[in-house]
Scaffold this motif. Structure first.
Motif, PDB file in Angstrom:
ATOM      1  N   ARG A   1     -18.948 -16.154 -16.220  1.00  0.00           N
ATOM      2  CA  ARG A   1     -17.846 -15.430 -16.378  1.00  0.00           C
ATOM      3  C   ARG A   1     -17.932 -13.893 -17.389  1.00  0.00           C
ATOM      4  NH1 ARG A   1     -14.074 -18.987 -14.936  1.00  0.00           N
ATOM      5  NH2 ARG A   1     -15.195 -21.256 -14.430  1.00  0.00           N
ATOM      6  N   HIS A   2     -17.415 -13.023 -17.170  1.00  0.00           N
ATOM      7  CA  HIS A   2     -16.995 -11.074 -17.791  1.00  0.00           C
ATOM      8  C   HIS A   2     -15.542 -11.728 -17.677  1.00  0.00           C
ATOM      9  CE1 HIS A   2     -21.332 -10.907 -16.978  1.00  0.00           C
ATOM     10  NE2 HIS A   2     -21.251 -11.570 -16.102  1.00  0.00           N
ATOM     11  N   GLN A   3     -15.136 -10.957 -19.048  1.00  0.00           N
ATOM     12  CA  GLN A   3     -13.841  -9.828 -19.169  1.00  0.00           C
ATOM     13  C   GLN A   3     -14.227  -8.559 -18.131  1.00  0.00           C
ATOM     14  OE1 GLN A   3     -11.161 -11.980 -19.666  1.00  0.00           O
ATOM     15  NE2 GLN A   3     -10.688 -10.923 -20.512  1.00  0.00           N
ATOM     16  N   ALA A   4     -13.561  -8.154 -16.432  1.00  0.00           N
ATOM     17  CA  ALA A   4     -13.441  -6.968 -16.690  1.00  0.00           C
ATOM     18  C   ALA A   4     -12.192  -6.021 -16.862  1.00  0.00           C
ATOM     19  CB  ALA A   4     -13.609  -7.071 -14.977  1.00  0.00           C
ATOM     20  N   ARG A   5     -11.576  -5.443 -16.856  1.00  0.00           N
ATOM     21  CA  ARG A   5     -10.762  -4.468 -17.213  1.00  0.00           C
ATOM     22  C   ARG A   5     -10.485  -3.993 -15.611  1.00  0.00           C
ATOM     23  NH1 ARG A   5      -6.982  -5.118 -21.559  1.00  0.00           N
ATOM     24  NH2 ARG A   5      -8.292  -5.173 -23.850  1.00  0.00           N
ATOM     25  N   TYR A   6      -9.226  -3.165 -15.689  1.00  0.00           N
ATOM     26  CA  TYR A   6      -8.880  -3.228 -14.476  1.00  0.00           C
ATOM     27  C   TYR A   6      -9.370  -1.248 -14.430  1.00  0.00           C
ATOM     28  CZ  TYR A   6      -6.093  -6.958 -13.791  1.00  0.00           C
ATOM     29  OH  TYR A   6      -5.266  -8.486 -13.855  1.00  0.00           O
ATOM     30  N   GLY A   7      -9.826  -0.725 -12.946  1.00  0.00           N
ATOM     31  CA  GLY A   7     -10.108   0.714 -13.481  1.00  0.00           C
ATOM     32  C   GLY A   7      -9.069   1.596 -12.682  1.00  0.00           C
ATOM     33  N   ALA A   8      -9.615   2.946 -12.575  1.00  0.00           N
ATOM     34  CA  ALA A   8      -8.264   3.640 -12.062  1.00  0.00           C
ATOM     35  C   ALA A   8      -7.485   3.390 -11.140  1.00  0.00           C
ATOM     36  CB  ALA A   8      -9.104   5.006 -12.629  1.00  0.00           C
ATOM     37  N   GLN A   9      -8.574   3.080 -10.100  1.00  0.00           N
ATOM     38  CA  GLN A   9      -7.608   2.833  -8.376  1.00  0.00           C
ATOM     39  C   GLN A   9      -6.734   1.242  -8.579  1.00  0.00           C
ATOM     40  OE1 GLN A   9     -10.726   2.697  -5.131  1.00  0.00           O
ATOM     41  NE2 GLN A   9      -9.168   1.681  -3.560  1.00  0.00           N
ATOM     42  N   VAL A  10      -7.257   0.432  -9.245  1.00  0.00           N
ATOM     43  CA  VAL A  10      -6.574  -0.640  -8.986  1.00  0.00           C
ATOM     44  C   VAL A  10      -5.550  -0.625 -10.128  1.00  0.00           C
ATOM     45  CG1 VAL A  10      -6.363  -2.845 -10.220  1.00  0.00           C
ATOM     46  CG2 VAL A  10      -8.285  -2.569  -8.776  1.00  0.00           C
ATOM     47  N   ARG A  11      -5.810   0.571 -11.059  1.00  0.00           N
ATOM     48  CA  ARG A  11      -3.642   0.265 -12.201  1.00  0.00           C
ATOM     49  C   ARG A  11      -3.575   0.675 -10.750  1.00  0.00           C
ATOM     50  NH1 ARG A  11      -7.401   2.067 -16.006  1.00  0.00           N
ATOM     51  NH2 ARG A  11      -7.362   3.567 -15.766  1.00  0.00           N
ATOM     52  N   ARG A  12      -3.539   2.420 -10.323  1.00  0.00           N
ATOM     53  CA  ARG A  12      -3.193   3.250  -9.802  1.00  0.00           C
ATOM     54  C   ARG A  12      -1.724   2.548  -8.611  1.00  0.00           C
ATOM     55  NH1 ARG A  12      -6.011   7.106  -9.082  1.00  0.00           N
ATOM     56  NH2 ARG A  12      -7.201   6.350  -7.011  1.00  0.00           N
ATOM     57  N   GLU A  13      -2.384   1.883  -7.658  1.00  0.00           N
ATOM     58  CA  GLU A  13      -2.552   0.376  -6.500  1.00  0.00           C
ATOM     59  C   GLU A  13      -1.609  -0.155  -6.614  1.00  0.00           C
ATOM     60  OE1 GLU A  13      -5.195  -0.317  -4.298  1.00  0.00           O
ATOM     61  OE2 GLU A  13      -6.511   1.037  -3.330  1.00  0.00           O
ATOM     62  N   SER A  14      -1.548  -0.599  -7.983  1.00  0.00           N
ATOM     63  CA  SER A  14      -0.381  -2.074  -8.205  1.00  0.00           C
ATOM     64  C   SER A  14       0.402  -1.049  -9.067  1.00  0.00           C
ATOM     65  CB  SER A  14      -1.262  -2.461  -9.183  1.00  0.00           C
ATOM     66  OG  SER A  14      -1.452  -1.669 -10.500  1.00  0.00           O
ATOM     67  N   ALA A  15       0.122  -0.210  -9.875  1.00  0.00           N
ATOM     68  CA  ALA A  15       1.381   0.754  -9.407  1.00  0.00           C
ATOM     69  C   ALA A  15       2.628   1.028  -8.536  1.00  0.00           C
ATOM     70  CB  ALA A  15       1.263   1.905 -10.792  1.00  0.00           C
ATOM     71  N   ALA A  16       1.345   1.742  -7.320  1.00  0.00           N
ATOM     72  CA  ALA A  16       3.106   1.844  -6.624  1.00  0.00           C
ATOM     73  C   ALA A  16       3.084  -0.012  -5.105  1.00  0.00           C
ATOM     74  CB  ALA A  16       1.624   2.449  -5.089  1.00  0.00           C
ATOM     75  N   ASP A  17       2.153  -0.760  -6.273  1.00  0.00           N
ATOM     76  CA  ASP A  17       2.810  -2.157  -4.886  1.00  0.00           C
ATOM     77  C   ASP A  17       2.536  -2.877  -5.862  1.00  0.00           C
ATOM     78  OD1 ASP A  17       3.363  -3.935  -3.235  1.00  0.00           O
ATOM     79  OD2 ASP A  17       2.196  -3.434  -1.899  1.00  0.00           O
TER      80      ASP A  17
ATOM     81  N   LEU B   1      22.267 -13.287  -3.526  1.00  0.00           N
ATOM     82  CA  LEU B   1      20.900 -13.579  -3.343  1.00  0.00           C
ATOM     83  C   LEU B   1      20.871 -11.659  -3.891  1.00  0.00           C
ATOM     84  CD1 LEU B   1      19.610 -14.876  -0.151  1.00  0.00           C
ATOM     85  CD2 LEU B   1      19.129 -15.492  -2.513  1.00  0.00           C
ATOM     86  N   SER B   2      19.997 -11.283  -4.969  1.00  0.00           N
ATOM     87  CA  SER B   2      19.823  -9.919  -5.817  1.00  0.00           C
ATOM     88  C   SER B   2      18.270  -9.843  -6.079  1.00  0.00           C
ATOM     89  CB  SER B   2      20.542 -10.189  -7.254  1.00  0.00           C
ATOM     90  OG  SER B   2      19.796 -10.600  -7.634  1.00  0.00           O
ATOM     91  N   GLY B   3      17.500  -8.525  -5.961  1.00  0.00           N
ATOM     92  CA  GLY B   3      15.880  -8.582  -5.669  1.00  0.00           C
ATOM     93  C   GLY B   3      15.181  -7.174  -5.308  1.00  0.00           C
ATOM     94  N   ASP B   4      14.287  -6.980  -5.812  1.00  0.00           N
ATOM     95  CA  ASP B   4      14.074  -4.902  -5.225  1.00  0.00           C
ATOM     96  C   ASP B   4      13.016  -5.616  -3.615  1.00  0.00           C
ATOM     97  OD1 ASP B   4      11.657  -6.750  -5.861  1.00  0.00           O
ATOM     98  OD2 ASP B   4      11.464  -5.340  -7.479  1.00  0.00           O
ATOM     99  N   GLY B   5      12.982  -6.750  -3.419  1.00  0.00           N
ATOM    100  CA  GLY B   5      12.419  -6.761  -1.879  1.00  0.00           C
ATOM    101  C   GLY B   5      10.528  -7.026  -2.997  1.00  0.00           C
ATOM    102  N   GLN B   6       9.823  -6.802  -3.224  1.00  0.00           N
ATOM    103  CA  GLN B   6       8.860  -6.591  -4.158  1.00  0.00           C
ATOM    104  C   GLN B   6       8.579  -8.182  -3.777  1.00  0.00           C
ATOM    105  OE1 GLN B   6       8.449  -3.650  -7.136  1.00  0.00           O
ATOM    106  NE2 GLN B   6       8.376  -2.322  -5.907  1.00  0.00           N
ATOM    107  N   GLY B   7       6.936  -8.154  -3.815  1.00  0.00           N
ATOM    108  CA  GLY B   7       6.696 -10.005  -3.914  1.00  0.00           C
ATOM    109  C   GLY B   7       5.052 -10.060  -4.749  1.00  0.00           C
ATOM    110  N   GLN B   8       5.206 -10.926  -5.015  1.00  0.00           N
ATOM    111  CA  GLN B   8       3.769 -11.421  -5.776  1.00  0.00           C
ATOM    112  C   GLN B   8       3.452 -12.343  -5.606  1.00  0.00           C
ATOM    113  OE1 GLN B   8       5.686 -13.711  -9.167  1.00  0.00           O
ATOM    114  NE2 GLN B   8       4.025 -13.799 -10.506  1.00  0.00           N
ATOM    115  N   VAL B   9       1.872 -11.903  -5.748  1.00  0.00           N
ATOM    116  CA  VAL B   9       0.928 -12.758  -4.669  1.00  0.00           C
ATOM    117  C   VAL B   9       0.481 -14.057  -6.171  1.00  0.00           C
ATOM    118  CG1 VAL B   9      -0.976 -12.856  -3.786  1.00  0.00           C
ATOM    119  CG2 VAL B   9      -0.476 -10.884  -3.371  1.00  0.00           C
ATOM    120  N   LEU B  10       0.577 -15.050  -5.444  1.00  0.00           N
ATOM    121  CA  LEU B  10       0.172 -16.301  -6.307  1.00  0.00           C
ATOM    122  C   LEU B  10      -0.919 -17.227  -6.839  1.00  0.00           C
ATOM    123  CD1 LEU B  10       3.597 -19.022  -5.803  1.00  0.00           C
ATOM    124  CD2 LEU B  10       2.818 -16.646  -7.814  1.00  0.00           C
ATOM    125  N   ALA B  11      -1.588 -16.866  -5.120  1.00  0.00           N
ATOM    126  CA  ALA B  11      -3.301 -17.075  -4.958  1.00  0.00           C
ATOM    127  C   ALA B  11      -3.442 -16.182  -3.576  1.00  0.00           C
ATOM    128  CB  ALA B  11      -2.874 -18.745  -4.670  1.00  0.00           C
TER     129      ALA B  11
END
Length: 365
Positions: free
Chosen positions: A43-59, A105-115
């Protein structure tokens, strides 16, 4: 401690998507900006790389989630960086839906992955509930999302040992709310049904347990793990509601094979980009609708509506038709919100492109 990745769900499909030189790891827990990942060597702790941060900021859907398989890069200092999330085989996604001050109903139309990459979605509903014995509407909603995820829904009526009488009637009501779905009574304390639950998780299959606080999800996970791996609390006697014991999602390998993801209690779960999920949950209504006079019947007040006739005769519970209408409206609303968000993002992208063209002079005649 070493792990056999095949027993954690690693497949040739994931291998084909792994970049050259990357180390595969499965996300076991997510923290802010980092994740606990399980690799072949531990098991390891892994920081997010630049690509992951960029893609998750957009979606937000692109954010690493428990159950994800990730491509890891070993840095010079000896720690891992989570460089990329591999394509998901399945994903349980809830919509960003809430209630506004007027009850709408209100919201931003975005979702969240639970699993992610789950094979089985256990929908846990406690048999002992404060006001009624089961929230059938919540079961319908979670089962619809489970079908949409690509996983197989299974409904677990938990805390069956606390139900004095009428359990068979309750199971029958739940079966009507989830046609075509296995329904089991479970008591983690007495052991009733735990073996049946475990039978869904042979080899390297992964399950997620979803339900409200107080449904006994963590107690069930402990029973499956044959150890205390998750903390538990008693339901409040005053109102019968559970307390949030699990505050994060966590992937737990089970003895004898299989994995389970425990989740915090869910208060409100919005639909997200539904296609067939609602139709599968309400297959009985879809079947009745084939007998309606009009092919576009909305089952409200149209003449010759076979669905309304079934409600009048008692063949179809009125509660179920009301639930169908509610989820249909919400799914349509979420689709409109999602389309509006995508149009807004596309407009913003082209504005940036045009601005760059004007700056470089390429947009001049």
């Amino acid at each position: 401690m070493s792990f056999d990745l095949r027993m954690l769900g690693w497949t040739d499909e994931f291998q084909a998507g792994l970049p050259d030189g990357a180390v595969p790891g499965r996300v076991a827990r997510v923290d802010r900006g980092a994740a606990e990942v399980v690799t072949a060597d531990g098991r390891h702790q892994a920081r997010y790389g630049a690509q992951v941060r960029r893609e998750s900021a957009a979606d937000p859907i692109a954010l690493p989630c428990v159950g994800d398989w990730a491509a890891l890069t070993l840095l010079d200092e000896g720690r891992y960086e989570l460089a990329r999330v591999l394509p998901r085989r399945t994903a349980f996604v809830r919509g960003g839906v809430s209630r506004d001050s007027r009850g709408g109903l209100s919201g931003d139309g975005q979702g969240q992955v639970l699993a992610a990459n789950v094979d089985i979605v256990f929908v846990a509903e406690p048999s002992m509930h404060a006001a009624d014995f089961a929230d059938l509407g919540r079961i319908e909603r979670l089962v619809a999302l489970a079908w949409e995820s690509g996983g197989r829904p299974v409904v677990l009526v938990t805390k069956a040992d606390l139900f004095d009488r009428g359990l068979d009637d309750l199971l029958a009501d739940v079966a009507i709310a989830a046609p075509g779905v296995d329904v089991h009574a479970v008591s983690s304390i007495s052991g009733e049904g735990v073996g049946i639950v475990r039978s869904y998780l042979g080899d390297s299959r992964t399950a997620v347990v979803l339900g409200p606080s107080g449904a006994g999800k963590s107690t069930l996970v402990n029973a499956l793990a044959e150890a205390t791996v998750m903390e538990t609390q008693q339901v409040r006697a005053a109102d019968g509601r559970g307390r949030h014991t699990t505050v994060h999602r966590q992937l737990i390998p089970l003895p004898g094979g299989g994995l389970v993801i425990d989740t915090p209690g869910i208060r409100r779960v919005g639909l997200y980009e539904m296609s067939d999920g609602v139709d599968l949950v309400f297959a009985d209504i879809e079947e009745l609708a084939a007998g309606c006079r009009f092919s576009d019947c909305r089952h409200t007040e149209e003449p010759g509506c076979a669905v309304l006739e079934a409600v009048e005769t008692g063949e179809l519970p009125e509660r179920r038709l009301n639930s169908w209408h509610r989820l249909q409206r919400e799914a349509a609303w979420m689709a409109r919100r999602s389309d509006a968000r995508l149009r807004s993002e596309e407009t913003r992208k082209w504005k940036i492109i045009h601005k760059e063209m004007r700056r470089s002079g390429r947009g001049r005649p």
